[in-house]
Design an enzyme around this catalytic site. Structure first.
Site, PDB file in Angstrom:
ATOM      1  N   PHE A 124       0.846  -1.192   0.000  1.00 26.16           N
ATOM      2  CA  PHE A 124       0.000   0.000   0.000  1.00 26.16           C
ATOM      3  C   PHE A 124       0.881   1.241   0.000  1.00 26.16           C
ATOM      4  CE2 PHE A 124      -2.574  -3.345   1.824  1.00 26.16           C
ATOM      5  CZ  PHE A 124      -3.811  -3.155   1.207  1.00 26.16           C
ATOM      6  N   ASP A 125       0.477   2.254  -0.759  1.00 28.51           N
ATOM      7  CA  ASP A 125       1.319   3.440  -0.897  1.00 28.51           C
ATOM      8  C   ASP A 125       1.145   4.417   0.245  1.00 28.51           C
ATOM      9  OD1 ASP A 125      -1.223   4.118  -1.560  1.00 28.51           O
ATOM     10  OD2 ASP A 125      -0.693   5.470  -3.188  1.00 28.51           O
ATOM     11  N   LYS A 126       0.120   4.262   1.062  1.00 27.30           N
ATOM     12  CA  LYS A 126      -0.073   5.191   2.179  1.00 27.30           C
ATOM     13  C   LYS A 126      -0.928   4.515   3.238  1.00 27.30           C
ATOM     14  CE  LYS A 126      -3.736   7.467  -0.509  1.00 27.30           C
ATOM     15  NZ  LYS A 126      -3.541   6.620  -1.684  1.00 27.30           N
TER      16      LYS A 126
END
Length: 364
Positions: A321-323
């Site tokens: 997940f990027d964030k």
């Protein structure tokens, strides 16, 4: 924004069952019991045979329809394999066996319909997320219309907490909009005059006026619903494999039945082997599993394009997940209201609600 699935009660499931199918199942099941009792009492064949024939005619009609469709498509199906078994049983006078097989197939049809309805409920729930009644400014007046009556160019009013029904541009007002159902972004996005907004978003803090640019199926939300519908009707590679395996299983069972008859000359044993072909219900179970999985993920706010992508998830071992916000619900909630001394909490809430209420102007 996550929509949690609420299990359906027995009453709701009962309402979904087709009454004609239920009556047919009851009649065939009752006749099966009568024929079974008659066989125990060693009643003459001219009593059991007509009753069984009536039960088979009543119960086999929907099965014959499915069998004809399978034959035209040149594919093996659960109905076709079971139809072969019940015809074989009836041919040698095993009326109870034929009726019991018919009962099983009819019951399986009802359960399959319920499963299909449950899977497709996700589409209805997605569409019902949009408001049925929409405030539109027409001819200088604010009118309430159904969302299906919206047209491109309409000026739509959305109050704080309201759901945006169209793709459009903000003409008036400032607010923050939750676009998580569309973009996956959990944090609200600030919008003002000239900002683009999307159907399926939730307006948070201020009243806004929008000019509709895409409505209904043409909106971003409508396209998502259409994509999920197409995904539920798609065929994954595992489904094609299941169809082939089911066909091979039935052909193997028929070959085994022929070998059994050559060795034993026992028709009852031969038919018992044929009934094993009903295990090709795996062919029916695979699309039901895909339909249910795609519908369940849609309720959770995750959209799967087709069955092949769902199948590929089984090979996923790591998800990046990027964030961190992606892993939260992003749904703040008021837990308490604390008013200053001498201020009534209910009056405070009423004042806040009054301040947030939309006051239409003639600026549009």
């Amino acid at each position: 924004m996550v929509t949690e699935y609420q299990p359906r009660s027995a009453g709701e499931l009962w309402q979904r069952i087709d009454r004609e199918d239920l009556v047919r199942l009851g009649v065939v099941g009752g006749l099966a019991v009568v024929v079974l009792v008659a066989s125990w009492l060693q009643a003459p064949w001219w009593i059991s045979a007509p009753l069984a024939a009536v039960g088979l005619v009543i119960g086999c009609w929907p099965i014959v329809v499915e069998v004809w469709a399978a034959l035209r498509a040149r594919r093996m199906s659960m109905e076709l394999s079971m139809f072969i078994a019940l015809v074989a049983a009836a041919a040698i006078g095993e009326w109870v066996t034929a009726l019991v097989i018919t009962v099983f197939v009819l019951a399986a049809e009802i359960l399959e319909d319920l499963s299909m309805d449950r899977g497709r409920d996700a589409l209805g729930e997605l569409m019902n997320f949009l408001p049925d009644s929409v405030q539109v400014r027409r001819d200088g007046q604010l009118r309430s219309v159904h969302r299906d009556e919206l047209a491109v160019g309409d000026v739509v009013m959305v109050l704080p907490g309201g759901r945006i029904p169209v793709d459009g541009v903000v003409l008036e007002g400032n607010s923050s909009v939750d676009e998580s159902r569309i973009t996956g972004e959990p944090l609200p996005v600030d919008v003002s005059q000239g900002s683009q907004v999307y159907a399926g978003s939730i307006n948070h803090s201020g009243a806004v006026a929008l000019r509709a640019e895409r409505v209904g199926a043409e909106s971003s939300y409508g396209q998502i619903v259409a994509a999920i519908s197409a995904a539920q009707n798609s065929q994954a590679p595992i489904q094609r494999l299941a169809d082939r395996l089911a066909g091979w299983l039935v052909y193997l069972a028929l070959g085994g039945a022929a070998l059994t008859y050559l060795i034993t000359r026992d028709l009852t044993a031969t038919i018992s082997v044929i009934i094993v072909a009903g295990a090709c219900g795996v062919a029916a179970g695979t699309p039901l599993a895909l339909l249910g999985a795609i519908g369940q993920t849609a309720r959770a706010g995750t959209f799967i394009k087709d069955g092949s992508h769902l199948e590929e998830l089984s090979a996923v071992r790591v998800v990046v997940f990027d964030k961190t916000g992606t892993l939260t619900r992003g749904e703040p909630a008021v837990t308490a209201v604390t008013a200053s001394e001498g201020v009534d909490g209910d009056h405070l809430l009423a004042a806040v609600a009054s301040a947030e209420s939309y006051r239409p102007t003639n600026a549009i």
